[in-house]
Design an enzyme around this catalytic site. Structure first.
Site, short mmCIF file in Angstrom:
data_model
loop_
_atom_site.label_atom_id
_atom_site.label_comp_id
_atom_site.label_asym_id
_atom_site.label_seq_id
_atom_site.Cartn_x
_atom_site.Cartn_y
_atom_site.Cartn_z
N HIS A 101 0.89 -1.30 0.08
CA HIS A 101 0.11 -0.13 0.11
C HIS A 101 0.85 1.24 -0.07
O HIS A 101 2.08 1.06 0.63
CB HIS A 101 -0.80 -0.01 1.25
CG HIS A 101 -1.66 -1.04 1.43
ND1 HIS A 101 -1.10 -2.24 2.31
CD2 HIS A 101 -3.04 -1.34 1.74
CE1 HIS A 101 -2.19 -3.08 2.27
NE2 HIS A 101 -3.44 -2.24 1.92
N ASP A 104 2.40 1.81 3.45
CA ASP A 104 3.24 0.96 4.02
C ASP A 104 4.71 1.53 3.80
O ASP A 104 5.56 1.03 4.57
CB ASP A 104 3.23 -0.60 3.25
CG ASP A 104 1.81 -1.07 3.27
OD1 ASP A 104 1.12 -0.69 4.11
OD2 ASP A 104 1.58 -1.86 2.31
N ASP A 296 -4.67 -13.96 -2.68
CA ASP A 296 -4.16 -13.53 -1.35
C ASP A 296 -3.97 -14.76 -0.50
O ASP A 296 -4.96 -15.12 0.09
CB ASP A 296 -4.55 -12.32 -0.67
CG ASP A 296 -4.30 -11.14 -0.93
OD1 ASP A 296 -3.47 -10.81 -2.10
OD2 ASP A 296 -4.53 -9.97 -0.35
N ASP A 307 -9.95 -11.72 10.92
CA ASP A 307 -8.94 -12.04 9.89
C ASP A 307 -7.56 -12.23 10.60
O ASP A 307 -6.92 -11.03 10.55
CB ASP A 307 -9.22 -10.68 9.01
CG ASP A 307 -8.60 -10.81 7.58
OD1 ASP A 307 -8.32 -11.90 7.19
OD2 ASP A 307 -8.54 -9.63 6.92
N ASP A 309 -5.19 -13.56 9.35
CA ASP A 309 -3.80 -13.62 8.40
C ASP A 309 -2.83 -14.42 8.85
O ASP A 309 -1.72 -13.98 8.65
CB ASP A 309 -3.31 -12.17 8.03
CG ASP A 309 -4.50 -11.16 7.64
OD1 ASP A 309 -5.44 -11.68 6.80
OD2 ASP A 309 -4.49 -10.03 7.90
N ASP A 340 -0.50 -12.69 2.14
CA ASP A 340 -1.11 -11.38 2.90
C ASP A 340 -1.26 -12.13 4.37
O ASP A 340 -2.44 -12.53 4.67
CB ASP A 340 -2.60 -11.02 2.50
CG ASP A 340 -3.01 -9.87 2.97
OD1 ASP A 340 -2.45 -9.11 3.94
OD2 ASP A 340 -4.14 -9.20 2.57
C1 XLS Z 1 -7.20 -6.66 4.56
C2 XLS Z 1 -7.05 -6.98 3.12
C3 XLS Z 1 -5.56 -6.12 2.75
C4 XLS Z 1 -5.72 -6.18 1.33
C5 XLS Z 1 -4.92 -4.93 0.73
O1 XLS Z 1 -7.95 -7.51 5.31
O2 XLS Z 1 -6.43 -8.33 2.98
O3 XLS Z 1 -4.44 -6.54 3.30
O4 XLS Z 1 -4.95 -7.37 0.86
O5 XLS Z 1 -5.40 -3.87 1.17
NI NI Z 2 -5.70 -9.32 1.26
NI NI Z 3 -7.38 -9.54 4.64
#
Ligand code: XLS
Ligand code: NI
Ligand code: NI
Length: 448
Positions: A101, A104, A296, A307, A309, A340
């Site tokens: 982003h 970032d 992702d 979420d 991740d 991600d």
């Molecule tokens: C958030 C999203 C983000 C996108 C990019 O949950 O996964 O990380 O991949 O903005």
């Molecule tokens: Ni994402």
């Molecule tokens: Ni996400």
């Protein structure tokens, strides 16, 4: 190669030791599987935000991350120095792509003009290192969710100034995509939804969102940006309802506004689960519409509805994803597997960043090997062809080619007995099908 991290390069070690360490057991970039190299099938990308910026906070605790660049205190100096660390990590892991982003990679100034000036300095450094290493940008995006100005959305904010600011931010971000040769450009609408329907003009907000996307398309044409535009569905969080809820909802939105020729989907494992779907479901829905763009690659936790991740380690899931990819022929013409994902808060060392990517890469390489074996044997292709075989001739074919009417169906079905209809169906033997996937998993990896 510089050694800022004091780690790597990460070698292929094969299966000599069952303990996972700092080496690949399955991932060999040049190994040819189903006609292409593993590197071509998988196109791994590192996510800048999680890997380099994430402090491993959770809602109850401060960050635990220990990073070698923590000694830099000036934000601009840190941003510039960090870029060197990022490219060293990519090359030591043997990852070909990265994603970021705008926010970032560089801190914000007070105005967008100031912010863009800082951003461009960091982009210059990134461009130099892309040139030096050959590492490519899978996609970039703009962060339209973090700052308090986006409290009620960006393109769907009820405040026109915020819409205008978001568009201006997007414009510069598209210019960066162009400059760095992005293969895709992603839109994830973190705050493009609502907290409550009562105070929301849902129709007007969605019209605004579509205008925003159309402006992006128009500007891309104007500057000759040929990155594939992608929308990343997610049902909720941080909003209680996000407009790009899941693949099906997003496809309907794109078709409603005539945007389906310009956008494809970027699908995320954990988002699929938050929407009540499997990752494979989301990919299949996108494929059915011809809109699979990129992935992702992460996973959720069945016990926690957030979420999280996590780095992908579930081989059953990576096998299902790679089966879809093999069946499609590629992830998408420009797509890749973007991690991600972040290490758990308890995995706080710099080395854990390498370890977690190795696990993600190996899990997808293993999934590719299993899926390739399933595909080679045409196990599911044959099973599905047989299951729908009655539509290949007779009344089924007449339904499919459009020649049969309801009256024809009545003529055909009026005197069919209950017994005849029950006999027309077959058991799916679903438990055996699931066990067959297990068998392929165990056998293909034993052979690998
Ligand atoms: C958030 C999203 C983000 C996108 C990019 O949950 O996964 O990380 O991949 O903005
Ligand atoms: Ni994402
Ligand atoms: Ni996400």
């Amino acid at each position: 190669m510089a050694d800022l991290w004091n780690i790597g390069p990460i070698p292929f070690v094969g299966k000599s030791d069952p303990r996972q360490g700092l080496g690949f057991r399955y991932y060999q970039p040049d190994r040819v599987v189903a006609g292409k190299s593993m590197a071509e099938w998988l196109r791994f990308a590192v996510a800048y935000w999680h890997t380099f910026d994430q402090r491993l906070v959770d809602p109850f605790g401060d960050g635990t991350a220990q990073r070698p660049y923590d000694r830099f205190t000036d934000p601009v100096e840190l941003a510039l120095a960090k870029v060197d660390y990022t490219f060293e990590l990519y090359t030591k892991l043997g990852v070909q792509f990265f994603c970021f982003h705008d926010r970032d990679i560089a801190p914000e100034g007070d105005t967008l003009r100031e912010t863009n000036a800082i951003l461009d300095k960091v982009v210059d450094r990134i461009a130099e290192l892309q040139q030096a290493t050959g590492v490519q940008l899978l996609w970039n995006t703009c962060n339209l969710f973090n700052n308090p100005r986006f409290v009620a959305g960006a393109a769907t904010s009820p405040y026109a100034d915020v819409f205008a600011y978001s568009g201006a931010q997007l414009k510069h971000s598209l210019e960066i995509a162009q400059r760095l040769g992005a293969q895709n450009y992603v839109f994830w609408g973190g705050r493009e939804g609502y907290e409550n329907v009562w105070n929301t003009d849902l129709k007007r907000e969605q019209d605004h969102q579509a205008r925003f996307f159309q402006m992006a398309v128009d500007y891309a044409h104007e500057i000759g940006l040929d990155a594939q535009f992608l929308i990343e569905p997610k049902p909720k969080e941080p909003t209680s309802h996000q407009y790009d809820f899941d693949a099906a909802t997003t496809i309907a939105f794109l078709k409603t506004y005539g945007l389906d020729g310009d956008f494809k989907l970027n699908l995320e494992g954990n988002h699929a689960n938050l929407a009540g779907h499997s990752y494979q479901h989301e990919i299949r829905v996108a494929r059915a519409a011809g809109l699979l763009g990129s992935l992702d690659a992460n996973q959720g936790d069945k016990l926690l509805g957030w979420d999280l991740d996590e780095f992908p380690s579930d081989l059953y899931e990576t096998t299902s994803v790679m089966w879809e990819v093999l069946d499609e022929g590629s992830i998408g013409p420009h797509g890749g597997l973007n991690f991600d994902a972040k290490p758990r808060r308890t995995s706080f060392t710099a080395e854990d960043l390498f370890r977690s990517h190795i696990v993600g890469m190996d899990s997808y390489a293993a999934g590719l090997l299993v899926a390739a074996k399933l595909h080679e044997d045409r196990y599911f292709e044959n099973l599905v062809a047989e299951r729908y075989g009655s539509f290949d001739s007779g009344i089924g074919a007449a339904v499919e080619d459009g020649s049969a009417s309801l009256a024809d169906l009545e003529t055909y079905a009026l005197d069919l007995t209950q017994r005849q209809l029950v006999d027309a169906t077959r058991s799916d033997h679903l438990e055996s099908v699931k066990a067959t996937i297990n068998n392929y998993l165990v056998d293909a990896l034993a052979e690998a």
